[in-house]
Design an enzyme around this catalytic site. Structure first.
Site: not given
Lengths: 162, 162, 162, 162, 162, 162
Positions: B75-77, B113-114, B128
């Site tokens: 749902m992120c723009h 969110m970024e 990793d």
């Protein structure tokens, strides 16, 4: 003690050559927790029924995210994933959403990063869906639970509760 | 208490319409920790000098990951990020790699969110690069530290140590 | 009659220069239908309750697909979508799943391709989720219903039924 | 009647585990139609010669789109496609562009979604290239024509005309 | 002499903060050459007419590649490209395919990397389409020809022939 | 002389069907040069020590770029790359950065495009990191050095210097 394998003789990063490794059946299970407050927890719980299902969005995001692991993690190999499943447990005692992802493939490299990416993206999606109602959510305990296949054999994390 | 905003009137997920929100200058700072054992910690420390720099790979992965937030989180723009910076601190006392990401943009939606995606992808990359030498690494404390811009104004997480 | 705009003076495809167009508020609504048989229709209907919700997966796929329009359609411009919403109607009379997507942005180009991509990807996802139970599903009637904004003004498709 | 396979025991979507399926040679052929008016039809026809070739752009978009199926359709497996070919037929009698895509691979899952995605993206590209000259274009009849390989064996759609 | 701008105070790579830069109209034109032998050159020339048009595939690849610049080049900002055009010149005298790309946007950062990526991807595509007939193709002279917009103003490369 | 293989019988581009080709071990080595002036050359040299390491960013970009070859080059097959390594040589005599990439896989198609894409993206990244200090950088000599595996056997470019 071992040594890093992702670097060439000049100390620069490389994608490790796995050409000589045998193909084996690989599985990995990873977990993550999203810690919310009581109000957010209740909203997520009830949302499944009537207001909008946060966890279903996170489920799909986790599956799609696992497929993008090789794009996100620079030294990861592209992998033909054969199966991905996530489940979510709402843990009442600390108001956390416990996420688990199980990933499978037949290949020359393990799938732990794919399982870890699946739970991370699912957890970030839960965060995103809830951030309008709570600002101090926290994602914790991203870790590998089990792993099988490959020359190094199986691994199982020793844990008390989970 | 608020309510989820990412659902339409039928309780189905939607990408929220931000058309009526004003453009404002947005910043967000997020953090994450990668917990390793003493041996892995020493390898990462010395690697910067001669064996291969795990943190530089994670730095670049975090920046590139932040740009893919809209692809990962359903749902992120899509956002025109204007600046992304990460830094890494090797915390001797608990053998953890502390990662911070700072993200900026002028836009109609926040960039938390970024920033959270940047630290998550950076942490997964550290994992990793080190997984050949340690199997029980853990990623924790993914959280928002600060946020400014937007109609709801600034947020700063109350924290003791960081 | 007009002429194609997506070609340069040598008759080769180009991404049209929209630099001189004004920014305006754009909306587009597109639709698609997935035609299934009675058994599949009933499964989808009941699935929402207990067996697995096909339409929720399609909803999220449609939203994420709309954000990838510029990657899929060669001459489409990257766009800052401001809002995407889909809804699904189970039409009993011809056992079809009717999908609608509404997309919004402030920009120099229209968002009809984004709305059309949203319904197409959602329809393909319904197909994928149901293909184990029915082989001859059909996707039809992908079309633009409304469009507003831009120098050419609004468009509304004349339709009987929808 | 069968049951949906894309859901786990909790009714949540999963990427089906195909680890136990045998590798077999897979083919799939899908089709779609783009319905335009007479003027657009003539422009597309003549464009091939001198004004810009809409169908060549759609051809390439369809091939590139097929390779992205796993990114678009949430539960699709990543696949090593071994061959993709599209062809376009300009059907004079109803002014439609008939698109066919043929996809091949050796693998554990079928390639019908890849063929369907190829024709869908190609059809959307034709739409995009023509939308400046006609607003009410329609994409219809997206369907699977043939399929071979896999444990369920071959499928061929019964059709009158095509 | 200037200094690198893509590094933070710890000497680590960052995506430069362009928040304080003004939005201006930006253009960039870049070029590349693909050097083939006489036989390949003739095949490309005649292919346009009857055997398959290498340059049209390269044209579309260049446009789509330019839109992916921010995904490929780690420190590049996501950009709203407003127009991309490529042209190809078959230079008889040294059997080279000369590629030019022109890119436009209104933004806070220049578009030279987008123009350079467009010609590079187009050149690689020509190489790919021709590699079955010639193994020692060479791509050369990837360079910026013009650039305008931004605080540093215009740049034009001094060149004899082009 | 051969003929183009990437076109179907109608002269339209296709992704060649490699289904009948045997799987073999494939390697490819490609090279590129970035020509800078003396000042930029010295900055890159010293940067490795204290100001920011341009070449490490390019190294990672090259590896990640190689994994995206199938997304960039329209007719390229998706490939399971098994190993990617790049190295950089600072050539004092003409102030050039010489880049080499070595790519490996077991598959039905060669990996020369992956090696060529790796050096191209690495070279573009060097360009991007240095463009603030020099405007007339040039990328040249993108070419295949060696190739092995496949029915056509090995290829080695005849070169004087490298």
């Amino acid at each position: 003690m071992g040594d890093f394998t992702h670097f060439n003789e000049q100390g620069k990063a490389k994608m490790v050559d796995v050409g000589d490794k045998p193909v084996s059946h690989r599985t990995a299970v990873a977990a993550a927790s999203v810690k919310v407050n009581r109000e957010t927890f209740r909203l997520i719980q009830s949302g499944g029924m009537k207001k909008g299902d946060v966890l279903t969005v996170a489920q799909i995001a986790g599956i799609m995210g696992a497929k993008k692991t090789w794009e996100l993690i620079p030294m990861c190999h592209p992998i033909f994933l054969q199966g991905i499943d996530l489940n979510f447990h709402l843990e009442e005692k600390d108001y956390s959403i416990r996420i688990r992802a199980s990933v499978k493939c037949d290949g020359k490299t393990g799938v732990e990063m794919e399982a870890l990416t699946a739970v991370s993206v699912a957890a970030l999606t839960v965060y995103d869906m809830c951030k309008a109602v709570q600002k101090d959510i926290e994602i914790t305990d991203i870790r590998l639970l089990h792993k099988s296949g490959g020359v190094h054999g199986a691994f199982a994390r020793e844990e008390g509760q989970e």
